[in-house]
Design an enzyme around this catalytic site. Structure first.
Site, short mmCIF file in Angstrom:
data_model
loop_
_atom_site.label_atom_id
_atom_site.label_comp_id
_atom_site.label_asym_id
_atom_site.label_seq_id
_atom_site.Cartn_x
_atom_site.Cartn_y
_atom_site.Cartn_z
N PRO A 1 0.81 -1.22 0.00
CA PRO A 1 0.00 0.00 0.00
C PRO A 1 0.85 1.27 0.00
O PRO A 1 0.32 2.37 -0.19
CB PRO A 1 -0.83 -0.12 1.29
CG PRO A 1 -0.27 -1.25 2.06
CD PRO A 1 0.56 -2.08 1.16
N GLU B 1 2.90 -7.51 8.88
CA GLU B 1 2.93 -6.07 9.14
C GLU B 1 3.85 -5.36 8.17
O GLU B 1 3.82 -4.15 8.04
CB GLU B 1 3.36 -5.80 10.58
CG GLU B 1 2.31 -6.15 11.61
CD GLU B 1 0.98 -5.47 11.33
OE1 GLU B 1 0.93 -4.23 11.35
OE2 GLU B 1 -0.01 -6.18 11.08
N ARG C 1 -3.59 -7.98 -20.78
CA ARG C 1 -4.56 -7.71 -21.85
C ARG C 1 -4.08 -6.64 -22.83
O ARG C 1 -4.67 -6.46 -23.88
CB ARG C 1 -5.94 -7.37 -21.27
CG ARG C 1 -5.99 -6.11 -20.47
CD ARG C 1 -7.34 -5.95 -19.80
NE ARG C 1 -8.42 -5.64 -20.73
CZ ARG C 1 -8.57 -4.47 -21.35
NH1 ARG C 1 -7.69 -3.52 -21.18
NH2 ARG C 1 -9.58 -4.28 -22.17
N1 ADE Z 1 -0.96 -5.09 0.08
C1 ADE Z 1 -1.87 -4.71 0.99
N2 ADE Z 1 -2.63 -3.71 0.51
C2 ADE Z 1 -2.19 -3.45 -0.75
C3 ADE Z 1 -2.56 -2.52 -1.77
N3 ADE Z 1 -3.54 -1.63 -1.57
N4 ADE Z 1 -1.88 -2.53 -2.92
C4 ADE Z 1 -0.87 -3.38 -3.11
N5 ADE Z 1 -0.47 -4.29 -2.20
C5 ADE Z 1 -1.12 -4.32 -1.03
#
Ligand code: ADE
Length: 249
Positions: A93, A120, A158
């Protein structure tokens, strides 16, 4: 000759059996347009118990992915590929937020490695000295990087030449030109009294193209005005948008 190689490093290899076993991605694999290898990170786990995670130095909750299995797995893949440079992409994230432009960037690569993050977090030395890019699929937290890896593989595959038939080309896609796609209709011409727009039945290709372009622009203005700034628009189209905005306001 296979077109593109993707190596995926994961603690949950079974998660990938569904999404890659059907539809367009499966067809691309069957036709040797792509080769996707799923590697179980636990195969590089430490000791008898194949340990892949440990407690964080300094304390705190949750486990951290150990560096050794990740470094060794990536090195093994690099050795196998014989290639000097291989992009190593971590799904997290904290990465740059995925979009159609990044999908096209990936589709232009011959080979890359995806690391699915978990727990984590991941030992920072992996980020700093092994990973070359970090990608997030959006501002929300998943249980791990696996679903994110599937999303970006699907979006990139794709775009590869020959993956989609000419009848469903990617050129008109929402986001391909920076605009959302125009509305589509199929038979019947009238359903429960709801008629298909007359212009689409006219057979006048120039009129249809103009209508679709306006639809795309209006739809983008209404739903995703943030996209318009960067979209590929003519000066007349920009003028039309300003007029629409003034009319609304
Ligand atoms: N791992 C956990 N959340 C994620 C996300 N939003 N994008 C990519 N990998 C992740």
């Amino acid at each position: 000759m296979v077109g593109m190689h993707i190596d995926i490093l994961t603690l949950f290899p079974n998660m990938f059996s569904g999404p890659f076993a059907d539809s367009i991605v499966k067809r691309a694999i069957d036709r040797d347009l792509i080769d996707i290898k799923i590697h179980n990170l636990r195969d590089w786990g430490q000791g008898k118990h194949k340990v892949v995670d440990d407690y964080p130095f300094g304390g705190g909750t949750g486990m951290v992915m150990k560096p050794e299995p990740l470094f060794e797995a990536v090195e093994a893949i690099k050795e196998d590929s014989g290639s000097l440079y291989l992009p190593v992409i971590l799904l997290t994230p904290q990465g740059r937020v995925f979009n159609q432009r990044i999908a096209a960037e990936l589709a232009a690569l011959e080979r890359f490695i995806l690391i699915c993050g978990h727990y984590e977090g991941i030992d920072e030395r992996v980020r700093e000295h092994l990973v070359t890019d970090e990608i997030s699929i959006g501002d929300y937290i998943l249980t791990g990087g696996e679903i994110a890896a599937m999303v970006i593989v699907d979006a990139a595959v794709r775009l590869l030449p020959g993956v989609l038939g000419s009848e469903d080309s990617a050129a008109d896609d929402s986001h391909a030109s920076g605009l959302l796609e125009y509305s589509q209709y199929t038979r019947p011409q009238a359903y429960r009294g709801l008629e298909v727009p007359e212009v689409l039945l006219s057979g006048n290709h120039a009129r249809i193209a103009k209508w679709r372009r306006e639809q795309s622009i209006m739809r983008t203005l209404k739903r995703r005005p943030d996209l318009l700034e960067k979209a590929n628009l003519s000066s007349e189209e920009r003028e039309m948008i300003s007029e629409l905005i003034t009319e609304k306001g």
